[in-house]
Design a protein around this motif. Structure first.
Motif, mmCIF file in Angstrom:
data_model
loop_
_atom_site.group_PDB
_atom_site.id
_atom_site.type_symbol
_atom_site.label_atom_id
_atom_site.label_comp_id
_atom_site.label_asym_id
_atom_site.label_seq_id
_atom_site.Cartn_x
_atom_site.Cartn_y
_atom_site.Cartn_z
ATOM 1 N N TYR A 1 4.930 4.345 -13.348
ATOM 2 C CA TYR A 1 6.367 4.625 -13.284
ATOM 3 C C TYR A 1 7.240 3.415 -13.614
ATOM 4 C CZ TYR A 1 4.520 8.786 -11.079
ATOM 5 O OH TYR A 1 3.810 9.944 -10.819
ATOM 6 N N GLY A 2 6.624 2.334 -14.096
ATOM 7 C CA GLY A 2 7.414 1.189 -14.566
ATOM 8 C C GLY A 2 8.121 0.427 -13.464
ATOM 9 N N LEU A 3 7.477 0.260 -12.317
ATOM 10 C CA LEU A 3 8.082 -0.451 -11.192
ATOM 11 C C LEU A 3 7.454 -1.832 -11.022
ATOM 12 C CD1 LEU A 3 8.204 2.474 -8.602
ATOM 13 C CD2 LEU A 3 10.082 1.614 -10.020
ATOM 14 N N ASP A 4 8.160 -2.699 -10.324
ATOM 15 C CA ASP A 4 7.651 -4.021 -9.989
ATOM 16 C C ASP A 4 6.960 -3.974 -8.627
ATOM 17 O OD1 ASP A 4 8.671 -5.063 -12.301
ATOM 18 O OD2 ASP A 4 10.402 -6.029 -11.352
ATOM 19 N N ILE A 5 5.891 -4.757 -8.473
ATOM 20 C CA ILE A 5 5.215 -4.884 -7.182
ATOM 21 C C ILE A 5 5.887 -6.025 -6.414
ATOM 22 C CG2 ILE A 5 3.063 -5.454 -6.020
ATOM 23 C CD1 ILE A 5 1.560 -4.132 -8.303
ATOM 24 N N LEU A 6 6.551 -5.668 -5.304
ATOM 25 C CA LEU A 6 7.271 -6.656 -4.507
ATOM 26 C C LEU A 6 6.376 -7.282 -3.443
ATOM 27 C CD1 LEU A 6 10.599 -4.660 -3.970
ATOM 28 C CD2 LEU A 6 9.924 -6.111 -5.900
ATOM 29 N N ILE B 1 6.435 2.804 -0.919
ATOM 30 C CA ILE B 1 5.085 2.389 -0.529
ATOM 31 C C ILE B 1 4.127 3.314 -1.264
ATOM 32 C CG2 ILE B 1 3.410 2.337 1.347
ATOM 33 C CD1 ILE B 1 5.684 1.519 3.215
ATOM 34 N N SER B 2 3.369 2.741 -2.185
ATOM 35 C CA SER B 2 2.513 3.530 -3.068
ATOM 36 C C SER B 2 1.281 2.721 -3.462
ATOM 37 C CB SER B 2 3.280 3.916 -4.347
ATOM 38 O OG SER B 2 4.479 4.590 -4.067
ATOM 39 N N PRO B 3 0.250 3.384 -3.982
ATOM 40 C CA PRO B 3 -0.870 2.638 -4.562
ATOM 41 C C PRO B 3 -0.372 1.821 -5.755
ATOM 42 C CG PRO B 3 -1.456 4.929 -4.209
ATOM 43 C CD PRO B 3 0.024 4.832 -3.993
ATOM 44 N N PRO B 4 -0.978 0.677 -6.023
ATOM 45 C CA PRO B 4 -0.505 -0.171 -7.124
ATOM 46 C C PRO B 4 -0.540 0.527 -8.478
ATOM 47 C CG PRO B 4 -2.582 -0.992 -6.197
ATOM 48 C CD PRO B 4 -2.074 0.040 -5.263
ATOM 49 N N LEU B 5 -1.419 1.517 -8.675
ATOM 50 C CA LEU B 5 -1.456 2.252 -9.938
ATOM 51 C C LEU B 5 -0.117 2.903 -10.237
ATOM 52 C CD1 LEU B 5 -3.001 3.445 -12.371
ATOM 53 C CD2 LEU B 5 -3.749 5.304 -10.856
ATOM 54 N N ALA B 6 0.621 3.301 -9.202
ATOM 55 C CA ALA B 6 1.909 3.965 -9.403
ATOM 56 C C ALA B 6 2.932 3.030 -10.052
ATOM 57 C CB ALA B 6 2.440 4.495 -8.076
ATOM 58 N N SER C 1 1.054 -0.976 -1.979
ATOM 59 C CA SER C 1 1.983 -2.019 -2.424
ATOM 60 C C SER C 1 3.409 -1.540 -2.183
ATOM 61 C CB SER C 1 1.786 -2.317 -3.918
ATOM 62 O OG SER C 1 0.525 -2.886 -4.169
ATOM 63 N N LEU C 2 4.300 -2.490 -2.062
ATOM 64 C CA LEU C 2 5.727 -2.192 -1.963
ATOM 65 C C LEU C 2 6.318 -2.304 -3.356
ATOM 66 C CD1 LEU C 2 7.949 -1.565 0.170
ATOM 67 C CD2 LEU C 2 8.457 -4.020 0.177
ATOM 68 N N LEU C 3 6.846 -1.211 -3.867
ATOM 69 C CA LEU C 3 7.316 -1.148 -5.253
ATOM 70 C C LEU C 3 8.827 -0.992 -5.319
ATOM 71 C CD1 LEU C 3 4.664 1.370 -6.683
ATOM 72 C CD2 LEU C 3 4.434 -1.093 -6.285
ATOM 73 N N GLY C 4 9.436 -1.644 -6.303
ATOM 74 C CA GLY C 4 10.866 -1.514 -6.536
ATOM 75 C C GLY C 4 11.165 -1.507 -8.016
ATOM 76 N N VAL C 5 12.384 -1.134 -8.355
ATOM 77 C CA VAL C 5 12.767 -1.112 -9.773
ATOM 78 C C VAL C 5 12.837 -2.544 -10.290
ATOM 79 C CG1 VAL C 5 14.024 1.058 -9.531
ATOM 80 C CG2 VAL C 5 15.240 -1.120 -9.214
ATOM 81 N N PRO C 6 12.670 -2.754 -11.598
ATOM 82 C CA PRO C 6 12.772 -4.109 -12.147
ATOM 83 C C PRO C 6 14.084 -4.771 -11.750
ATOM 84 C CG PRO C 6 11.886 -2.618 -13.791
ATOM 85 C CD PRO C 6 12.300 -1.769 -12.627
ATOM 86 N N GLY C 7 13.987 -5.992 -11.271
ATOM 87 C CA GLY C 7 15.162 -6.727 -10.818
ATOM 88 C C GLY C 7 15.379 -6.675 -9.322
#
Length: 282
Positions: free
Chosen positions: A157-162, A148-153, A88-94
């Protein structure tokens, strides 16, 4: 109180190695390590009973470091497990696909997700592992960074899945091997078995051809053959091979016996059950 058994892996919590370790050893304590060298050392010195190590990927090919460490590690392969890789592509909230400019991950993960990187014009940044990249992005708190990480991350780590399932190919699968200090051979005649071994060929014309001839004449299927230089010498070559079958099976026993005539060393690294997914076509 009995101390829980430990299985070591390279990476941080949430990495694919962590996921497959928990899937197959749910009652064991998982031990994250910063490097493959540390994983091998921890198992060798007894601080962990097993190691979960990625060895091949259906897109990126072999994990090069492992193929060099394994022959001299003194450890034994006792199992293999296949994991369908989902990134998944992960980013900080917002953050959003419009705010991100850089994408962080392990070099193999970046190579497995080239299409989304190109589509959004992102600059790839290499991290030590996929879950570590997610932690770095979370620590930075910068909406222009993604991982770019597995969705479990994302959960850890409190990130949003983009974006989900962003890997280029839907057959993206990594093969992991389980390593132990002590050899544990699968019993013969108890289902499909894989035998891994290393050998050194003599420095003679057609030595490799002759060494492998016994596998062909005895009908043994060879699924892997990797070559290495030995101690930096161009004239000495070592090979890591894997075949279907058990050394107690007559065809493989004969092939290994013939191999010995044309080599200076043959060392079996493991005899272990074949993962059921091995036989499935992509």
């Amino acid at each position: 109180m009995t101390k829980p058994s430990r299985i070591a892996y390279q990476g941080e919590p949430g990495a694919n190695s962590h996921i497959v370790a928990k899937e197959h050893y749910p009652d064991w304590e998982t031990l994250p390590c910063a490097s493959f060298e540390e994983v091998f050392a921890i198992v060798a010195n007894g601080d962990a009973e097993l190691a979960m190590i990625p060895i091949d990927n259906s897109i990126a090919g072999r994990v090069a470091d492992i193929h060099h460490f394994l022959p001299t590690s003194g450890l034994h392969i006792i199992a293999e497990h296949f994991l369908r890789i989902q990134f998944s592509l992960l980013g900080v909230p917002g953050s959003s696909l419009e705010t991100i400019r850089t994408v962080h991950s392990h070099v193999h993960a970046l190579g497995q997700c080239r299409k989304i990187i190109k589509r959004h014009g992102l600059t790839p940044m290499i991290s030590g592992d996929t879950a570590g990249a997610a932690r770095e992005v979370a620590d930075a708190g910068d909406p222009s960074q993604a991982a770019i990480s597995p969705p479990l991350a994302a959960e850890i780590y409190g990130l949003d899945i983009l974006a989900e399932d962003i890997e280029d190919e839907d057959h993206n699968t990594t093969r992991f091997v389980v390593l132990s200090r002590e050899p544990v051979r699968a019993p013969a005649g108890n289902g499909p078995t894989v035998t891994s071994f290393i050998f050194n060929v003599r420095n003679l014309p057609a030595a490799l051809y002759k060494a492998l001839g016994g596998f062909a004449t005895n009908g043994v299927n060879m699924t892997k053959l990797e070559s290495y230089m030995v101690d930096g010498w161009f004239t000495a070559t070592q090979f890591l091979a894997e075949v279907d079958g058990h050394p107690d099976d007559i065809p493989l026993a004969r092939a290994l016996e013939e191999l010995a005539f044309f080599t200076t060393e043959v060392k079996i690294l493991g005899v272990y059950p074949a993962d059921p997914l091995r036989s499935l076509a992509p």
